[in-house]
Design a protein around this motif. Structure first.
Motif, mmCIF file in Angstrom:
data_model
loop_
_atom_site.group_PDB
_atom_site.id
_atom_site.type_symbol
_atom_site.label_atom_id
_atom_site.label_comp_id
_atom_site.label_asym_id
_atom_site.label_seq_id
_atom_site.Cartn_x
_atom_site.Cartn_y
_atom_site.Cartn_z
ATOM 1 N N HIS A 162 0.850 -1.189 0.000
ATOM 2 C CA HIS A 162 0.000 0.000 0.000
ATOM 3 C C HIS A 162 0.884 1.237 0.000
ATOM 4 N N GLN A 213 -3.433 5.891 -0.932
ATOM 5 C CA GLN A 213 -4.425 4.877 -1.267
ATOM 6 C C GLN A 213 -5.469 4.797 -0.160
ATOM 7 N N ARG A 214 -6.653 4.351 -0.518
ATOM 8 C CA ARG A 214 -7.798 4.338 0.390
ATOM 9 C C ARG A 214 -7.518 3.612 1.699
ATOM 10 N N ARG A 215 -6.888 2.477 1.680
ATOM 11 C CA ARG A 215 -6.678 1.675 2.890
ATOM 12 C C ARG A 215 -5.303 1.881 3.542
ATOM 13 N N TYR A 216 -4.530 2.817 3.041
ATOM 14 C CA TYR A 216 -3.179 3.029 3.568
ATOM 15 C C TYR A 216 -3.189 3.324 5.067
ATOM 16 N N SER A 266 -1.756 -2.807 -4.001
ATOM 17 C CA SER A 266 -3.169 -2.864 -3.626
ATOM 18 C C SER A 266 -4.013 -2.243 -4.731
ATOM 19 N N LYS A 267 -5.194 -2.805 -4.936
ATOM 20 C CA LYS A 267 -6.101 -2.286 -5.958
ATOM 21 C C LYS A 267 -6.866 -1.063 -5.481
ATOM 22 N N SER A 268 -6.854 -0.805 -4.173
ATOM 23 C CA SER A 268 -7.598 0.360 -3.659
ATOM 24 C C SER A 268 -6.702 1.299 -2.894
#
Length: 68
Positions: free
Chosen positions: A31, A35-38, A66-68
């Motif tokens: 990540h 990124q969204r989940r970082y 990561s894809k998100s």
């Protein structure tokens, strides 16, 4: 909050890429900041998770982004 890891040797390079291992699949995912989940991703060194200094380093070690 966990601080990023600094590269050895006094280079001053901040290693902010989080190498996380999926509990469900064992897949190695990294990540990057922004990124969204970082922010919610935690690194547990005892489980083999780690910090990377570049995306290239993570890819070379066999991790995917990561894809998100």
């Amino acid at each position: 909050m966990l601080a990023s890891w600094s590269a050895p040797g006094g280079s001053g390079q901040s290693c902010r890429i989080k190498g996380n291992i999926s509990i469900n699949t064992g897949e190695r995912i990294f990540h990057v900041p922004g990124q969204r989940r970082y922010a919610e991703t935690k690194i547990s060194l005892q489980y083999g998770e780690r910090w990377f200094c570049s995306e290239f380093e993570a890819w070379a070690a066999g991790w995917r982004k990561s894809k998100s």
